[in-house]
Design a protein around this motif. Structure first.
Motif, short mmCIF file in Angstrom:
data_model
loop_
_atom_site.label_atom_id
_atom_site.label_comp_id
_atom_site.label_asym_id
_atom_site.label_seq_id
_atom_site.Cartn_x
_atom_site.Cartn_y
_atom_site.Cartn_z
N PHE A 221 1.13 -1.16 -0.46
CA PHE A 221 0.05 -0.40 0.12
C PHE A 221 0.72 1.13 0.20
O PHE A 221 0.61 2.12 -0.64
N VAL A 222 2.00 1.37 1.07
CA VAL A 222 2.92 3.03 0.96
C VAL A 222 3.53 2.69 -0.25
O VAL A 222 3.49 3.71 -0.76
N GLY A 230 0.91 13.44 -8.36
CA GLY A 230 0.18 13.88 -7.85
C GLY A 230 0.63 14.89 -5.93
O GLY A 230 2.00 14.69 -6.32
N ASN A 231 0.37 14.51 -5.79
CA ASN A 231 0.56 15.20 -3.96
C ASN A 231 0.25 13.56 -2.81
O ASN A 231 1.36 13.82 -2.15
N ASN A 232 0.62 12.71 -4.53
CA ASN A 232 0.41 11.68 -3.24
C ASN A 232 1.98 11.24 -2.29
O ASN A 232 1.96 10.81 -1.45
N PRO A 233 2.95 11.69 -3.21
CA PRO A 233 4.71 11.21 -2.51
C PRO A 233 3.91 11.78 -1.43
O PRO A 233 5.41 11.86 -0.24
N MET A 238 -2.47 5.65 6.39
CA MET A 238 -2.90 5.21 7.03
C MET A 238 -2.05 3.92 7.23
O MET A 238 -2.49 2.96 6.48
N VAL A 239 -1.27 2.95 7.99
CA VAL A 239 -1.16 1.59 8.07
C VAL A 239 -2.09 1.24 9.73
O VAL A 239 -2.02 1.74 10.54
N THR A 240 -2.21 -0.41 9.74
CA THR A 240 -2.83 -1.19 9.87
C THR A 240 -2.50 -2.49 11.24
O THR A 240 -2.07 -2.39 9.91
N PRO A 241 -2.25 -2.44 12.31
CA PRO A 241 -1.75 -4.17 12.65
C PRO A 241 -2.88 -5.34 12.01
O PRO A 241 -3.84 -4.42 11.38
N TYR A 242 -2.94 -6.38 11.98
CA TYR A 242 -3.62 -7.12 12.30
C TYR A 242 -4.87 -6.32 12.78
O TYR A 242 -5.12 -6.56 14.02
N ALA A 243 -5.97 -7.04 12.54
CA ALA A 243 -7.30 -6.52 12.58
C ALA A 243 -7.40 -5.13 13.35
O ALA A 243 -8.57 -4.74 14.13
N ALA A 244 -7.00 -4.49 12.90
CA ALA A 244 -7.03 -3.23 14.00
C ALA A 244 -6.84 -3.23 14.97
O ALA A 244 -7.49 -2.18 15.52
N GLU A 252 2.39 -4.65 18.50
CA GLU A 252 4.01 -4.95 18.45
C GLU A 252 4.64 -5.34 17.50
O GLU A 252 5.97 -5.57 16.12
N ALA A 253 3.98 -6.17 16.58
CA ALA A 253 4.12 -7.31 15.12
C ALA A 253 4.15 -6.17 13.74
O ALA A 253 4.46 -6.77 12.90
N LEU A 254 3.11 -5.24 14.46
CA LEU A 254 2.83 -3.83 13.14
C LEU A 254 4.67 -2.97 13.15
O LEU A 254 4.98 -3.22 13.41
N GLU A 255 5.07 -3.87 11.76
CA GLU A 255 6.81 -2.81 10.87
C GLU A 255 6.27 -1.78 10.26
O GLU A 255 5.57 -1.76 8.80
N VAL A 256 6.07 -0.39 10.63
CA VAL A 256 5.75 0.34 10.38
C VAL A 256 6.54 0.57 8.81
O VAL A 256 8.42 0.77 9.41
N PRO A 257 6.75 1.73 8.17
CA PRO A 257 7.40 1.85 6.86
C PRO A 257 8.32 2.61 7.16
O PRO A 257 8.35 3.18 8.20
N GLN A 258 9.79 2.86 7.28
CA GLN A 258 11.36 3.31 7.88
C GLN A 258 11.31 4.65 6.85
O GLN A 258 10.93 4.22 5.91
N GLY A 259 11.48 6.07 7.82
CA GLY A 259 12.34 6.67 6.88
C GLY A 259 10.88 7.34 5.75
O GLY A 259 11.48 8.11 5.02
#
Length: 384
Positions: A221-222, A230-233, A238-244, A252-259
């Motif tokens: 998704f990211v 356009g403005n999307n970059p 928003m990202v979500t962990p399993y089942a939100a 803790e298992a959610l890997e938030v994209p770095q950088g």
């Protein structure tokens, strides 16, 4: 929402039909007029200047949100008629004006897309146009609008399905990104909603494999949004962990994209569960519940302390003829959230009576609020 609303939808259908009549939702406009309006709408925000901001700074501008539940996320009917297939009336600008006037500055728009895509994953143009029209109700009010993918039956976080799921997820978000690329920072994309092993025994808990596939969804998704135009970059997403899930393990298992400093985490938490979500649970609430304090302590330790902002994408309490208790609960919930800088979005599915999950606040057919005491408490708490 956690328990899917088939029973609630059936019970509210008759009411919904009369509501549609009362609201004057029948449209006698000619096809040419509708087509002209749709064309105008698609060109409305083609090149809005964006104020580039970090997700943390953007979230700091949010007070409280309201979700248009059981509407564009409904999966019955055919084509644009799906909007009213779960018993709610057609959405109007007046409704969203009332939401804004009540103090909500975040408008979450849940949308189901899978039933409006063909075998090549192409979204029906009329459906996309209608989604954009409702997005503009919020954008034109100066609200932050969260647009997501909601009751999607085509993805299931299993390893043997991941590749196909991701192919469709990318195709869908590519189209959404293309349509909304000209919108400014007030529009926020939310990749998936409560991705989970639907119908299985560990549906709301998950396992190591399903959590990893959810991370793959987030990554795809990211990457899709950032690679679009356009403005999307520079858009906050928003990202979500399993089942939100608000469980510590799933967060803790959610890997938030770095950088990428434009990522927000979405968590859903109806607390305390027995009072807020369980229709067979208690109708009593007397003082701040430990589950509320634990929720925000965990969110702080897992995300906020690392500079990752969080939005509670869904919260609320079902109507059990206990307005006074619900008022106290929402005050405790939002005052605690405010301490941590976490905005929260009330799940309003349009229903207030019956055997289902009755989270409705806005009287969509007649205007006004079913429970003004709750709305006043929300406004007072976030503004105090």
């Amino acid at each position: 929402m956690k328990i899917k609303r088939l029973l609630a939808a059936v019970l509210s259908l008759a009411m919904g039909v009369s509501m549609m009549t009362a609201c004057g939702s029948s449209d006698n406009s000619s096809k040419a007029e509708k087509d002209s309006s749709a064309t105008e709408n698609t060109q409305k925000h083609t090149n809005d200047p964006m104020t580039v901001t970090t997700a943390k700074d953007l979230v700091a501008q949010m007070k409280v949100g309201w979700s248009l539940g059981n509407t564009m996320d409904s999966t019955g009917g055919s084509g644009v008629d799906a909007e009213t297939s779960w018993g709610n009336v057609e959405t109007t600008k007046l409704m969203i004006d009332q939401v804004k006037d009540a103090g909500f500055n975040v408008f979450r728009l849940p949308v189901s897309w899978g039933t409006h895509m063909d075998e090549n994953y192409t979204v029906d143009e009329a459906w996309m146009n209608r989604v954009q029209e409702i997005v503009d109700y919020g954008i034109d009010n100066g609200m932050f609008v969260i647009l997501n993918t909601h009751h999607e039956e085509w993805y299931m976080p299993k390893k043997d399905r991941a590749d196909k799921d991701i192919e469709q997820l990318k195709a869908l978000w590519k189209q959404i990104c293309d349509r909304f690329q000209g919108y400014d920072e007030h529009l926020i994309f939310e990749g998936v909603n409560e991705p989970r092993l639907r119908g299985e025994g560990n549906e709301w808990i998950g396992d190591a494999e399903s959590r990893e596939v959810v991370n793959q969804y987030a990554k795809a998704f990211v990457e899709t949004v950032r690679a679009s135009g356009g403005n999307n970059p520079n858009r906050c997403i928003m990202v979500t962990p399993y089942a939100a899930s608000s469980s510590r393990q799933n967060m803790e298992a959610l890997e938030v994209p770095q950088g990428d400093d434009k990522i927000i985490v979405s968590i859903h938490a109806y607390l305390p569960y027995s009072f807020a979500l369980d229709t067979a649970g208690t109708d009593q609430y007397t003082s701040i519940d430990s589950s509320i304090t634990t929720l925000f302590t965990d969110i702080n330790e897992v995300f906020l302390s690392k500079g990752i902002p969080v939005i509670i994408g869904e919260f609320g309490s079902v109507n059990k003829a206990n307005t006074e208790a619900r008022v106290q609960c929402v005050k405790d919930y939002l005052s605690t959230a405010k301490q941590y800088g976490v905005p929260c979005c009330w799940w309003d599915n349009g229903t207030r009576i019956g055997n289902g999950e009755n989270f409705g606040l806005l009287n969509r057919s007649e205007g006004g609020w079913y429970f003004p005491e709750i709305v006043d408490a929300i406004k007072e708490t976030v503004n105090s």
